[in-house]
Design an enzyme around this catalytic site. Structure first.
Site, PDB file in Angstrom:
ATOM      1  N   LYS A 157       0.872  -1.172   0.000  1.00  0.00           N
ATOM      2  CA  LYS A 157       0.000   0.000   0.000  1.00  0.00           C
ATOM      3  C   LYS A 157       0.914   1.229   0.000  1.00  0.00           C
ATOM      4  O   LYS A 157       1.156   1.847   1.042  1.00  0.00           O
ATOM      5  CB  LYS A 157      -0.882  -0.058   1.255  1.00  0.00           C
ATOM      6  CG  LYS A 157      -2.335   0.237   0.990  1.00  0.00           C
ATOM      7  CD  LYS A 157      -3.191  -0.103   2.165  1.00  0.00           C
ATOM      8  CE  LYS A 157      -4.345   0.869   2.326  1.00  0.00           C
ATOM      9  NZ  LYS A 157      -5.225   1.083   1.194  1.00  0.00           N
TER      10      LYS A 157
HETATM   11  C1  LIG Z   1      -6.568  -0.315  -4.076  1.00  0.00           C
HETATM   12  C2  LIG Z   1      -7.308  -0.979  -2.962  1.00  0.00           C
HETATM   13  N1  LIG Z   1      -7.843  -2.188  -3.154  1.00  0.00           N
HETATM   14  C3  LIG Z   1      -8.518  -2.819  -2.180  1.00  0.00           C
HETATM   15  C4  LIG Z   1      -8.694  -2.252  -0.938  1.00  0.00           C
HETATM   16  C5  LIG Z   1      -9.434  -2.993   0.134  1.00  0.00           C
HETATM   17  O1  LIG Z   1      -8.508  -3.433   1.110  1.00  0.00           O
HETATM   18  P1  LIG Z   1      -8.912  -3.570   2.635  1.00  0.00           P
HETATM   19  O2  LIG Z   1     -10.034  -4.520   2.695  1.00  0.00           O
HETATM   20  O3  LIG Z   1      -7.672  -4.086   3.295  1.00  0.00           O
HETATM   21  O4  LIG Z   1      -9.286  -2.218   3.112  1.00  0.00           O
HETATM   22  C6  LIG Z   1      -8.159  -0.994  -0.696  1.00  0.00           C
HETATM   23  C7  LIG Z   1      -8.317  -0.349   0.614  1.00  0.00           C
HETATM   24  O5  LIG Z   1      -7.443  -0.374   1.410  1.00  0.00           O
HETATM   25  C8  LIG Z   1      -7.433  -0.344  -1.713  1.00  0.00           C
HETATM   26  O6  LIG Z   1      -6.911   0.861  -1.509  1.00  0.00           O
END
Ligand SMILES: Cc1ncc(COP(=O)(O)O)c(C=O)c1O
Length: 325
Positions: A157
């Protein structure tokens, strides 16, 4: 979005006014940061953070991938997050841990810049709206693609990677949609700008695999577990764009979006045009567990009020460890 009084910044709680970043901070120029998005839910036993160890682990993984030496352990970060939620007296909130490169270099090799850490919390309702969670959202397939696996690091991330998500979100909004779904570099379905996507047809559930450049979503993993608990067949598999149009149900998962049904894609109605039975069952489980209404059978909740040792005092990182910015 109500800002919190205290921000955890490089080892101590400070006021929002004190949590300053100089304009020479490397992350401001090049997106050299990693972050998490976490939710704490209101429960009868006080606020509880959803899947905290999973989020902290992904943060540590993101740091490792991006070669950022974090001056805190996973246990330190866990305690710092809990301390911040508690200090701000939230009943429920969104939590944003951020590790970023501060001043120290303008070079594209960021490693001479300092590594700094902030934890910001704020009160936040439904990201796509309460109605969205019940009625579903209208989305489009974006003209922007998720970066190919060898173009970026989709499992991390990393702040700079979110430029793509911003293009997807702006394009969708400009076309009157709530969200966009990006295809991957090969043209298979990848994910929303900030959500993973699930497709249901004839009672079987599919979601794109990590090789489609998706973020390994914490809510995605929880949804896979809940779906398997419900005895539904679930597959991680490459999905063609038209699967979205043929689906009985499509839904998003994400910390921000939680479990949100998709009611149309590219103006084509999905299924009956409202939340379908599989999405409803997953949502019932998800919102029941996070609200403390259903047993936390997978141990996903970390209660903020429970007694814990205080985080060890540590000196703040030295700024500008390398060449002068
Ligand atoms: C690009 C992206 N995909 C998917 C997600 C979903 O991930 P999570 O369930 O860990 O929040 C997020 C959010 O964090 C994201 O930024």
């Amino acid at each position: 979005m109500a800002g919190a009084a205290s921000i955890w910044f490089n080892g101590a709680l400070v006021s929002a006014e004190e949590a300053h970043v100089p304009v020479t901070a490397h992350a401001l120029h090049y997106g050299s940061s990693v972050f998490e998005g976490i939710r704490a839910y209101a429960t009868p036993k006080g606020p509880a953070v959803f899947c905290l160890p999973q989020h902290v682990r992904r943060l540590m993984d993101s740091c490792r991938i991006f070669r950022m030496t974090l001056p805190y352990t996973a246990a330190d970060m866990t305690e710092a997050i809990i301390t911040t939620v508690r200090a701000n007296k939230h009943e429920s909130c969104y939590i944003r841990p951020l590790v970023f490169r501060g001043p120290g270099t303008f070079s594209l090799d960021p490693r001479k810049a300092s590594v700094e850490v902030a934890i910001i919390t704020f009160e936040w309702g439904r990201y796509l709206g309460q109605e969205a969670v019940e009625q579903g959202v209208d989305v489009m397939v974006s003209s922007w693609r998720r970066a190919a696996p060898d173009t970026a690091a989709p499992m991390a991330k990393i702040g700079g990677q979110y430029v793509t998500s911003q293009f997807i979100a702006m394009e969708a909004a400009d076309h009157g949609f709530v969200e966009g779904i990006a295809l991957d570099a090969q043209g298979f379905i990848s994910e929303g700008s900030g959500e993973n996507v699930f497709v249901v047809r004839d009672g079987a559930v599919s979601t794109p695999p990590l090789s489609a450049g998706v973020l390994p979503g914490v809510t995605r993993a929880a949804a896979l577990t809940l779906l398997r608990d419900l005895g539904l067949p679930v597959r991680e598999e490459s999905l063609l764009r038209e699967t979205l149009y043929m689906a009985d149900e499509v839904f998003f998962t994400g910390t921000a979006a939680e479990i949100t049904p998709v009611r149309s894609v590219d103006r084509i109605t999905v299924g009956a045009g409202h939340r379908g039975p599989v999405t409803a069952q997953v949502a019932e489980q998800f919102f029941g567990i996070t609200a403390g209404r259903l047993p936390d059978r997978h141990g996903w909740l970390t209660y903020v009020s429970a007694e814990r040792p205080a985080i060890a005092d540590r000196p703040a990182p030295v700024r500008g460890g390398g060449e002068r910015a």
